[in-house]
Motif scaffolding. Structure first.
Motif, PDB file in Angstrom:
ATOM      1  N   UNK A 139       0.839  -1.201   0.000  1.00 22.04           N
ATOM      2  CA  UNK A 139       0.000   0.000   0.000  1.00 22.04           C
ATOM      3  C   UNK A 139       0.873   1.249   0.000  1.00 22.04           C
ATOM      4  N   UNK A 140       1.914   1.218   0.818  1.00 23.23           N
ATOM      5  CA  UNK A 140       2.819   2.374   0.881  1.00 23.23           C
ATOM      6  C   UNK A 140       3.443   2.640  -0.488  1.00 23.23           C
ATOM      7  N   UNK A 141       3.885   1.593  -1.169  1.00 26.23           N
ATOM      8  CA  UNK A 141       4.480   1.764  -2.493  1.00 26.23           C
ATOM      9  C   UNK A 141       3.465   2.348  -3.462  1.00 26.23           C
ATOM     10  N   UNK A 142       2.250   1.825  -3.454  1.00 25.83           N
ATOM     11  CA  UNK A 142       1.215   2.306  -4.374  1.00 25.83           C
ATOM     12  C   UNK A 142       0.816   3.757  -4.076  1.00 25.83           C
ATOM     13  N   UNK A 143       1.027   4.191  -2.833  1.00 26.60           N
ATOM     14  CA  UNK A 143       0.590   5.533  -2.435  1.00 26.60           C
ATOM     15  C   UNK A 143       1.491   6.635  -2.969  1.00 26.60           C
ATOM     16  N   UNK A 144       2.712   6.297  -3.364  1.00 24.95           N
ATOM     17  CA  UNK A 144       3.624   7.285  -3.959  1.00 24.95           C
ATOM     18  C   UNK A 144       3.821   8.486  -3.025  1.00 24.95           C
ATOM     19  N   UNK A 145       4.188   8.188  -1.793  1.00 23.75           N
ATOM     20  CA  UNK A 145       4.373   9.222  -0.774  1.00 23.75           C
ATOM     21  C   UNK A 145       5.833   9.667  -0.775  1.00 23.75           C
ATOM     22  N   UNK A 146       6.032  10.990  -0.789  1.00 26.77           N
ATOM     23  CA  UNK A 146       7.384  11.542  -0.798  1.00 26.77           C
ATOM     24  C   UNK A 146       7.497  12.639   0.249  1.00 26.77           C
ATOM     25  N   UNK A 147       8.724  13.053   0.505  1.00 25.84           N
ATOM     26  CA  UNK A 147       8.999  14.081   1.505  1.00 25.84           C
ATOM     27  C   UNK A 147       8.278  15.378   1.161  1.00 25.84           C
ATOM     28  N   UNK A 148       7.743  16.013   2.195  1.00 25.04           N
ATOM     29  CA  UNK A 148       7.082  17.297   2.029  1.00 25.04           C
ATOM     30  C   UNK A 148       5.590  17.219   1.780  1.00 25.04           C
ATOM     31  N   UNK A 149       5.080  16.036   1.469  1.00 24.65           N
ATOM     32  CA  UNK A 149       3.644  15.909   1.246  1.00 24.65           C
ATOM     33  C   UNK A 149       2.881  15.912   2.572  1.00 24.65           C
ATOM     34  N   UNK A 150       1.616  16.295   2.500  1.00 20.77           N
ATOM     35  CA  UNK A 150       0.694  16.131   3.618  1.00 20.77           C
ATOM     36  C   UNK A 150      -0.201  14.944   3.309  1.00 20.77           C
ATOM     37  N   UNK A 151      -0.226  13.988   4.227  1.00 22.38           N
ATOM     38  CA  UNK A 151      -0.939  12.728   4.023  1.00 22.38           C
ATOM     39  C   UNK A 151      -1.931  12.534   5.161  1.00 22.38           C
ATOM     40  N   UNK A 171     -13.217  20.786   7.907  1.00 21.37           N
ATOM     41  CA  UNK A 171     -12.773  22.144   8.257  1.00 21.37           C
ATOM     42  C   UNK A 171     -11.451  22.120   9.014  1.00 21.37           C
ATOM     43  N   UNK A 172     -11.265  21.143   9.882  1.00 24.27           N
ATOM     44  CA  UNK A 172      -9.998  21.029  10.607  1.00 24.27           C
ATOM     45  C   UNK A 172      -8.839  20.756   9.652  1.00 24.27           C
ATOM     46  N   UNK A 173      -9.067  19.877   8.680  1.00 19.01           N
ATOM     47  CA  UNK A 173      -8.007  19.573   7.717  1.00 19.01           C
ATOM     48  C   UNK A 173      -7.724  20.791   6.839  1.00 19.01           C
ATOM     49  N   UNK A 174      -8.755  21.520   6.454  1.00 20.98           N
ATOM     50  CA  UNK A 174      -8.536  22.760   5.703  1.00 20.98           C
ATOM     51  C   UNK A 174      -7.673  23.731   6.505  1.00 20.98           C
ATOM     52  N   UNK A 175      -7.980  23.852   7.800  1.00 23.60           N
ATOM     53  CA  UNK A 175      -7.218  24.773   8.643  1.00 23.60           C
ATOM     54  C   UNK A 175      -5.753  24.340   8.758  1.00 23.60           C
ATOM     55  N   UNK A 176      -5.525  23.045   8.811  1.00 25.97           N
ATOM     56  CA  UNK A 176      -4.163  22.524   8.950  1.00 25.97           C
ATOM     57  C   UNK A 176      -3.353  22.614   7.659  1.00 25.97           C
ATOM     58  N   UNK A 177      -4.058  22.752   6.526  1.00 25.59           N
ATOM     59  CA  UNK A 177      -3.371  22.740   5.229  1.00 25.59           C
ATOM     60  C   UNK A 177      -3.508  24.059   4.473  1.00 25.59           C
ATOM     61  N   UNK A 178      -3.941  25.089   5.151  1.00 31.41           N
ATOM     62  CA  UNK A 178      -4.113  26.369   4.473  1.00 31.41           C
ATOM     63  C   UNK A 178      -5.168  26.326   3.392  1.00 31.41           C
ATOM     64  N   UNK A 211     -13.343  13.668   0.350  1.00 37.21           N
ATOM     65  CA  UNK A 211     -13.430  15.102   0.634  1.00 37.21           C
ATOM     66  C   UNK A 211     -12.070  15.709   0.983  1.00 37.21           C
ATOM     67  N   UNK A 212     -11.184  14.903   1.533  1.00 35.78           N
ATOM     68  CA  UNK A 212      -9.936  15.442   2.075  1.00 35.78           C
ATOM     69  C   UNK A 212      -8.805  15.505   1.068  1.00 35.78           C
ATOM     70  N   UNK A 213      -8.994  14.928  -0.129  1.00 35.64           N
ATOM     71  CA  UNK A 213      -7.940  14.954  -1.154  1.00 35.64           C
ATOM     72  C   UNK A 213      -7.944  16.312  -1.853  1.00 35.64           C
ATOM     73  N   UNK A 214      -6.780  16.854  -2.052  1.00 33.79           N
ATOM     74  CA  UNK A 214      -6.677  18.124  -2.778  1.00 33.79           C
ATOM     75  C   UNK A 214      -6.885  17.898  -4.271  1.00 33.79           C
TER      76      UNK A 214
END
Length: 321
Positions: free
Chosen positions: A128-140, A195-202, A224-227
Protein backbone atom coordinates in the motif's frame (compact mmCIF):
# COMPACT_ATOMS: atom_id res chain seq x y z
CA UNK A 1 2.45 -36.24 14.23
CA UNK A 2 -0.35 -37.68 12.13
CA UNK A 3 -3.06 -35.45 13.59
CA UNK A 4 -3.34 -31.82 14.59
CA UNK A 5 -5.81 -29.40 16.10
CA UNK A 6 -7.58 -27.15 13.63
CA UNK A 7 -10.29 -24.50 13.94
CA UNK A 8 -13.35 -24.94 11.74
CA UNK A 9 -15.96 -22.23 11.13
CA UNK A 10 -18.91 -24.53 11.76
CA UNK A 11 -21.63 -21.88 11.38
CA UNK A 12 -21.92 -18.11 11.71
CA UNK A 13 -20.51 -17.19 15.10
CA UNK A 14 -19.45 -20.76 15.88
CA UNK A 15 -15.89 -22.12 15.89
CA UNK A 16 -15.27 -25.83 16.40
CA UNK A 17 -11.85 -27.28 17.26
CA UNK A 18 -11.33 -30.69 15.63
CA UNK A 19 -8.50 -33.15 15.34
CA UNK A 20 -7.72 -33.67 11.68
CA UNK A 21 -4.93 -35.19 9.63
CA UNK A 22 -1.75 -33.17 9.29
CA UNK A 23 -1.52 -32.08 5.63
CA UNK A 24 1.24 -33.43 3.41
CA UNK A 25 3.57 -31.19 1.42
CA UNK A 26 3.26 -31.95 -2.27
CA UNK A 27 5.63 -31.11 -5.10
CA UNK A 28 7.00 -27.60 -4.69
CA UNK A 29 5.45 -27.22 -1.23
CA UNK A 30 6.56 -27.07 2.39
CA UNK A 31 4.85 -28.13 5.60
CA UNK A 32 4.99 -25.39 8.23
CA UNK A 33 4.58 -26.06 11.93
CA UNK A 34 2.86 -22.85 12.89
CA UNK A 35 3.84 -20.67 15.80
CA UNK A 36 0.91 -18.33 15.30
CA UNK A 37 -1.47 -16.59 12.94
CA UNK A 38 -2.83 -13.06 12.92
CA UNK A 39 -6.57 -12.38 12.98
CA UNK A 40 -7.73 -10.32 10.00
CA UNK A 41 -10.82 -8.13 9.77
CA UNK A 42 -11.57 -9.76 6.41
CA UNK A 43 -12.68 -12.82 8.42
CA UNK A 44 -15.50 -10.90 10.08
CA UNK A 45 -17.98 -11.26 7.24
CA UNK A 46 -17.81 -15.09 7.24
CA UNK A 47 -17.86 -14.97 11.06
CA UNK A 48 -21.07 -12.91 10.95
CA UNK A 49 -22.61 -15.05 8.21
CA UNK A 50 -23.03 -14.40 4.51
CA UNK A 51 -25.34 -16.08 2.06
CA UNK A 52 -22.42 -16.84 -0.26
CA UNK A 53 -20.34 -18.56 2.46
CA UNK A 54 -20.60 -22.33 2.79
CA UNK A 55 -20.54 -23.85 6.27
CA UNK A 56 -18.75 -25.67 7.73
CA UNK A 57 -15.54 -24.19 6.39
CA UNK A 58 -12.21 -25.89 5.79
CA UNK A 59 -10.04 -26.98 8.69
CA UNK A 60 -7.81 -24.03 9.53
CA UNK A 61 -9.77 -21.82 7.14
CA UNK A 62 -9.84 -18.02 7.58
CA UNK A 63 -6.22 -18.12 8.80
CA UNK A 64 -3.92 -16.46 6.28
CA UNK A 65 -1.40 -14.56 8.42
CA UNK A 66 0.69 -17.49 9.66
CA UNK A 67 4.34 -17.90 10.54
CA UNK A 68 6.34 -20.82 11.89
CA UNK A 69 9.08 -23.35 11.18
CA UNK A 70 9.37 -25.62 8.15
CA UNK A 71 8.75 -29.20 9.29
CA UNK A 72 8.99 -31.03 5.97
CA UNK A 73 9.83 -30.41 2.31
CA UNK A 74 7.85 -31.74 -0.60
CA UNK A 75 9.54 -32.98 -3.78
CA UNK A 76 11.35 -30.43 -5.94
CA UNK A 77 12.03 -27.92 -3.13
CA UNK A 78 15.65 -26.83 -3.37
CA UNK A 79 16.19 -23.47 -1.68
CA UNK A 80 14.62 -24.09 1.73
CA UNK A 81 15.49 -26.41 4.60
CA UNK A 82 13.73 -28.13 7.47
CA UNK A 83 14.09 -25.81 10.47
CA UNK A 84 13.88 -22.57 8.48
CA UNK A 85 11.64 -20.05 10.26
CA UNK A 86 9.31 -18.43 7.74
CA UNK A 87 6.30 -16.24 7.18
CA UNK A 88 3.89 -17.90 4.77
CA UNK A 89 1.24 -16.97 2.25
CA UNK A 90 -1.07 -19.85 3.04
CA UNK A 91 -4.74 -19.99 3.77
CA UNK A 92 -5.57 -22.61 6.40
CA UNK A 93 -3.40 -21.36 9.23
CA UNK A 94 -5.81 -21.49 12.16
CA UNK A 95 -4.33 -24.93 12.74
CA UNK A 96 -1.13 -26.38 14.12
CA UNK A 97 0.25 -27.05 10.62
CA UNK A 98 -0.33 -25.61 7.17
CA UNK A 99 1.07 -26.26 3.70
CA UNK A 100 2.45 -23.44 1.56
CA UNK A 101 4.07 -23.26 -1.82
CA UNK A 102 7.83 -23.03 -1.49
CA UNK A 103 7.76 -19.81 -3.52
CA UNK A 104 5.15 -18.35 -1.12
CA UNK A 105 7.25 -18.26 2.04
CA UNK A 106 9.83 -15.73 3.23
CA UNK A 107 12.66 -16.67 5.58
CA UNK A 108 12.81 -14.77 8.85
CA UNK A 109 16.30 -13.73 9.96
CA UNK A 110 17.78 -14.69 13.31
CA UNK A 111 17.33 -11.11 14.51
CA UNK A 112 13.55 -11.71 14.53
CA UNK A 113 13.78 -14.91 16.58
CA UNK A 114 11.01 -15.11 19.15
CA UNK A 115 9.03 -12.25 17.57
CA UNK A 116 5.57 -12.81 16.10
CA UNK A 117 5.57 -12.13 12.38
CA UNK A 118 2.20 -12.07 10.59
CA UNK A 119 3.80 -11.51 7.23
CA UNK A 120 0.71 -11.11 5.07
CA UNK A 121 -0.65 -7.87 6.67
CA UNK A 122 2.84 -6.44 7.09
CA UNK A 123 3.43 -7.13 3.40
CA UNK A 124 0.10 -5.47 2.58
CA UNK A 125 1.26 -2.33 4.38
CA UNK A 126 4.46 -2.23 2.35
CA UNK A 127 2.55 -2.67 -0.91
CA UNK A 128 0.00 0.00 0.00
CA UNK A 129 2.82 2.37 0.88
CA UNK A 130 4.48 1.76 -2.49
CA UNK A 131 1.21 2.31 -4.37
CA UNK A 132 0.59 5.53 -2.43
CA UNK A 133 3.62 7.28 -3.96
CA UNK A 134 4.37 9.22 -0.77
CA UNK A 135 7.38 11.54 -0.80
CA UNK A 136 9.00 14.08 1.51
CA UNK A 137 7.08 17.30 2.03
CA UNK A 138 3.64 15.91 1.25
CA UNK A 139 0.69 16.13 3.62
CA UNK A 140 -0.94 12.73 4.02
CA UNK A 141 -4.20 12.00 5.83
CA UNK A 142 -4.74 8.46 7.06
CA UNK A 143 -8.36 7.67 7.87
CA UNK A 144 -8.55 4.79 10.33
CA UNK A 145 -5.66 3.98 12.68
CA UNK A 146 -5.60 0.30 13.40
CA UNK A 147 -2.76 -2.09 12.64
CA UNK A 148 -2.52 -1.06 8.99
CA UNK A 149 -2.99 2.65 9.63
CA UNK A 150 -0.33 2.68 12.34
CA UNK A 151 2.26 0.92 10.16
CA UNK A 152 1.49 3.28 7.27
CA UNK A 153 1.83 6.26 9.61
CA UNK A 154 5.35 5.12 10.50
CA UNK A 155 6.33 4.43 6.88
CA UNK A 156 4.99 7.74 5.61
CA UNK A 157 6.57 9.71 8.44
CA UNK A 158 9.87 7.98 7.76
CA UNK A 159 9.54 9.11 4.12
CA UNK A 160 9.36 12.74 5.26
CA UNK A 161 5.60 13.28 4.89
CA UNK A 162 3.44 15.19 7.38
CA UNK A 163 0.73 12.86 8.67
CA UNK A 164 -2.77 13.83 9.76
CA UNK A 165 -4.25 10.78 11.50
CA UNK A 166 -8.03 10.52 11.73
CA UNK A 167 -9.61 7.82 13.85
CA UNK A 168 -12.53 7.11 16.14
CA UNK A 169 -10.85 6.04 19.38
CA UNK A 170 -8.60 8.21 21.51
CA UNK A 171 -6.31 5.23 22.02
CA UNK A 172 -5.92 5.00 18.23
CA UNK A 173 -5.01 8.68 18.00
CA UNK A 174 -2.44 8.23 20.77
CA UNK A 175 -1.04 5.26 18.83
CA UNK A 176 -0.81 7.40 15.69
CA UNK A 177 1.19 10.01 17.59
CA UNK A 178 3.54 7.30 18.86
CA UNK A 179 4.09 6.16 15.27
CA UNK A 180 4.87 9.66 14.04
CA UNK A 181 1.63 11.49 13.21
CA UNK A 182 2.07 15.27 13.31
CA UNK A 183 -1.65 15.95 13.81
CA UNK A 184 -4.59 13.86 15.02
CA UNK A 185 -8.32 14.42 14.60
CA UNK A 186 -11.17 12.52 16.22
CA UNK A 187 -13.42 10.90 13.60
CA UNK A 188 -16.77 12.04 14.95
CA UNK A 189 -18.13 14.86 12.76
CA UNK A 190 -17.84 14.73 8.97
CA UNK A 191 -17.90 18.44 8.22
CA UNK A 192 -15.90 19.45 11.30
CA UNK A 193 -13.11 17.11 10.20
CA UNK A 194 -13.04 18.67 6.73
CA UNK A 195 -12.77 22.14 8.26
CA UNK A 196 -10.00 21.03 10.61
CA UNK A 197 -8.01 19.57 7.72
CA UNK A 198 -8.54 22.76 5.70
CA UNK A 199 -7.22 24.77 8.64
CA UNK A 200 -4.16 22.52 8.95
CA UNK A 201 -3.37 22.74 5.23
CA UNK A 202 -4.11 26.37 4.47
CA UNK A 203 -7.23 25.30 2.60
CA UNK A 204 -5.44 23.12 0.05
CA UNK A 205 -6.32 19.75 1.65
CA UNK A 206 -4.07 16.68 1.38
CA UNK A 207 -1.70 15.42 -1.29
CA UNK A 208 -2.51 11.83 -0.37
CA UNK A 209 -5.38 10.34 1.61
CA UNK A 210 -5.34 6.69 2.65
CA UNK A 211 -8.71 5.22 3.64
CA UNK A 212 -8.00 2.24 5.92
CA UNK A 213 -11.40 1.40 7.42
CA UNK A 214 -13.46 -0.33 4.75
CA UNK A 215 -16.79 1.42 5.37
CA UNK A 216 -18.88 3.93 3.42
CA UNK A 217 -18.51 7.00 5.64
CA UNK A 218 -14.68 6.86 5.91
CA UNK A 219 -14.54 6.48 2.12
CA UNK A 220 -16.79 9.52 1.70
CA UNK A 221 -14.65 11.48 4.13
CA UNK A 222 -11.41 10.45 2.45
CA UNK A 223 -12.66 11.72 -0.91
CA UNK A 224 -13.43 15.10 0.63
CA UNK A 225 -9.94 15.44 2.07
CA UNK A 226 -7.94 14.95 -1.15
CA UNK A 227 -6.68 18.12 -2.78
CA UNK A 228 -7.12 18.87 -6.47
CA UNK A 229 -4.86 16.55 -8.43
CA UNK A 230 -4.09 14.47 -5.34
CA UNK A 231 -4.41 10.74 -4.80
CA UNK A 232 -7.00 8.75 -2.86
CA UNK A 233 -5.71 5.34 -1.82
CA UNK A 234 -8.35 2.77 -0.87
CA UNK A 235 -6.68 0.43 1.61
CA UNK A 236 -9.83 -0.50 3.56
CA UNK A 237 -11.26 -3.88 2.65
CA UNK A 238 -14.79 -3.14 1.37
CA UNK A 239 -16.50 -6.53 1.32
CA UNK A 240 -19.95 -5.96 2.79
CA UNK A 241 -21.67 -4.65 -0.32
CA UNK A 242 -21.56 -1.93 -3.00
CA UNK A 243 -20.33 1.60 -2.35
CA UNK A 244 -21.53 4.92 -3.71
CA UNK A 245 -18.99 7.64 -4.45
CA UNK A 246 -19.29 11.32 -5.25
CA UNK A 247 -18.02 11.05 -8.80
CA UNK A 248 -18.91 14.68 -9.51
CA UNK A 249 -16.46 15.79 -6.80
CA UNK A 250 -13.82 13.24 -7.83
CA UNK A 251 -14.08 14.41 -11.48
CA UNK A 252 -13.97 18.08 -10.55
CA UNK A 253 -10.88 17.60 -8.38
CA UNK A 254 -9.17 15.44 -10.99
CA UNK A 255 -7.93 13.00 -8.39
CA UNK A 256 -6.31 9.61 -8.93
CA UNK A 257 -8.05 6.75 -7.13
CA UNK A 258 -5.91 3.73 -6.28
CA UNK A 259 -7.28 0.38 -5.16
CA UNK A 260 -4.27 -0.72 -3.13
CA UNK A 261 -5.23 -4.40 -2.84
CA UNK A 262 -2.93 -6.85 -4.59
CA UNK A 263 -3.87 -10.26 -5.97
CA UNK A 264 -0.61 -11.19 -7.70
CA UNK A 265 1.23 -13.59 -5.32
CA UNK A 266 4.58 -12.31 -6.56
CA UNK A 267 3.66 -8.77 -5.51
CA UNK A 268 2.44 -10.03 -2.14
CA UNK A 269 5.74 -11.84 -1.63
CA UNK A 270 7.68 -8.72 -2.55
CA UNK A 271 5.78 -6.81 0.12
CA UNK A 272 6.52 -9.53 2.69
CA UNK A 273 10.23 -9.44 1.89
CA UNK A 274 10.22 -5.66 2.23
CA UNK A 275 8.41 -6.03 5.55
CA UNK A 276 11.02 -8.47 6.84
CA UNK A 277 13.76 -5.99 5.93
CA UNK A 278 11.86 -3.06 7.48
CA UNK A 279 11.24 -4.82 10.78
CA UNK A 280 14.70 -6.39 11.00
CA UNK A 281 16.34 -2.99 10.36
CA UNK A 282 14.18 -1.22 12.93
CA UNK A 283 12.50 0.97 10.33
CA UNK A 284 9.17 -0.19 11.74
CA UNK A 285 8.45 -1.93 15.05
CA UNK A 286 5.07 -3.69 14.94
CA UNK A 287 5.41 -5.36 18.33
CA UNK A 288 3.36 -2.75 20.26
CA UNK A 289 0.52 -3.39 17.80
CA UNK A 290 0.14 -7.06 18.83
CA UNK A 291 -2.08 -6.17 21.75
CA UNK A 292 -4.13 -9.36 22.27
CA UNK A 293 -3.07 -13.00 22.16
CA UNK A 294 -5.33 -16.03 22.19
CA UNK A 295 -4.99 -19.82 22.12
CA UNK A 296 -6.64 -21.60 19.21
CA UNK A 297 -9.68 -22.63 21.26
CA UNK A 298 -10.43 -18.93 21.87
CA UNK A 299 -10.45 -17.96 18.20
CA UNK A 300 -14.10 -16.95 18.51
CA UNK A 301 -13.20 -14.44 21.22
CA UNK A 302 -10.37 -13.14 19.03
CA UNK A 303 -12.81 -12.59 16.16
CA UNK A 304 -15.32 -10.89 18.47
CA UNK A 305 -12.60 -8.55 19.72
CA UNK A 306 -11.48 -7.78 16.18
CA UNK A 307 -15.09 -6.87 15.38
CA UNK A 308 -15.92 -4.91 18.56
CA UNK A 309 -12.51 -3.28 19.04
CA UNK A 310 -12.29 -2.76 22.81
CA UNK A 311 -10.41 0.45 23.43
CA UNK A 312 -6.96 -1.09 23.84
CA UNK A 313 -7.15 -3.61 20.98
CA UNK A 314 -5.15 -3.17 17.79
CA UNK A 315 -4.17 -6.62 16.49
CA UNK A 316 -5.10 -10.06 17.78
CA UNK A 317 -2.84 -13.06 17.32
CA UNK A 318 -3.66 -16.74 17.74
CA UNK A 319 -0.60 -18.48 19.17
CA UNK A 320 0.24 -22.17 19.34
CA UNK A 321 2.16 -23.77 22.23
Amino acid sequence: MSEMQAAILAAPGTIRIDRVAVPTAGAGEVLVKLEGCGVCASSLEPWAGNEWIHYPGDAGGLGHEGWGVIEALGPDVADLAVGDRVAALSYKSFAEYDVARADAVVRLPASLAGQPFPGEPLGCAMNIFRRSDITAGQTVAIVGIGFLGAVLTRLATDAGARIIAISRRESSLALAREYGAAETIAMNDHYAIIEQVKALTGGTLCDRVIEAVGKQWPLDLAGELVREGGKLIVAGYHQDGPRQVNMQMWNWKGIDVINAHERDPAVALRGMREAVDAVASGRIDPRPLYTHRFPLDQLGAALDGTRDKPDDMVKALVLFP
